[in-house]
Design a protein around this motif. Sequence first.
Motif, mmCIF file in Angstrom:
data_model
loop_
_atom_site.group_PDB
_atom_site.id
_atom_site.type_symbol
_atom_site.label_atom_id
_atom_site.label_comp_id
_atom_site.label_asym_id
_atom_site.label_seq_id
_atom_site.Cartn_x
_atom_site.Cartn_y
_atom_site.Cartn_z
ATOM 1 N N LYS A 8 0.822 -1.200 -0.052
ATOM 2 C CA LYS A 8 0.086 -0.039 -0.058
ATOM 3 C C LYS A 8 0.965 1.270 -0.079
ATOM 4 N N LYS A 9 0.570 2.226 -0.842
ATOM 5 C CA LYS A 9 1.132 3.628 -0.837
ATOM 6 C C LYS A 9 1.296 4.195 0.642
ATOM 7 N N GLN A 10 0.311 4.075 1.454
ATOM 8 C CA GLN A 10 0.371 4.689 2.917
ATOM 9 C C GLN A 10 1.513 3.883 3.509
ATOM 10 N N ASP A 13 4.962 5.008 2.144
ATOM 11 C CA ASP A 13 5.174 6.315 2.538
ATOM 12 C C ASP A 13 5.520 6.424 4.084
ATOM 13 N N ARG A 65 6.419 12.812 -3.335
ATOM 14 C CA ARG A 65 5.422 12.123 -2.825
ATOM 15 C C ARG A 65 4.713 13.155 -2.161
#
Length: 71
Positions: A8-10, A13, A65
């Motif tokens: 997942k991107k979260q 990050d 980002r």
Amino acid sequence: MIRSKKIKKQDLDQQILESMFQLKKQWTYLDSILDRSIDPTESGQFDLAITKAKYFYLMREARIRKLSANQ
């Protein structure tokens, strides 16, 4: 057919931010050691340069980002 687990991107990050904080601590630690050293070794200077490069790479990635530590 086996599917790979998608990241997942979260989560990615968050991992980038954690790595940045860890590298910043390591950078300041190595820098303080080299400042106090009478004759800094080449390997110490090399480690410091590598740590700085990794930190600035992650800073650039975070900027792309649009990440912030104050989220």
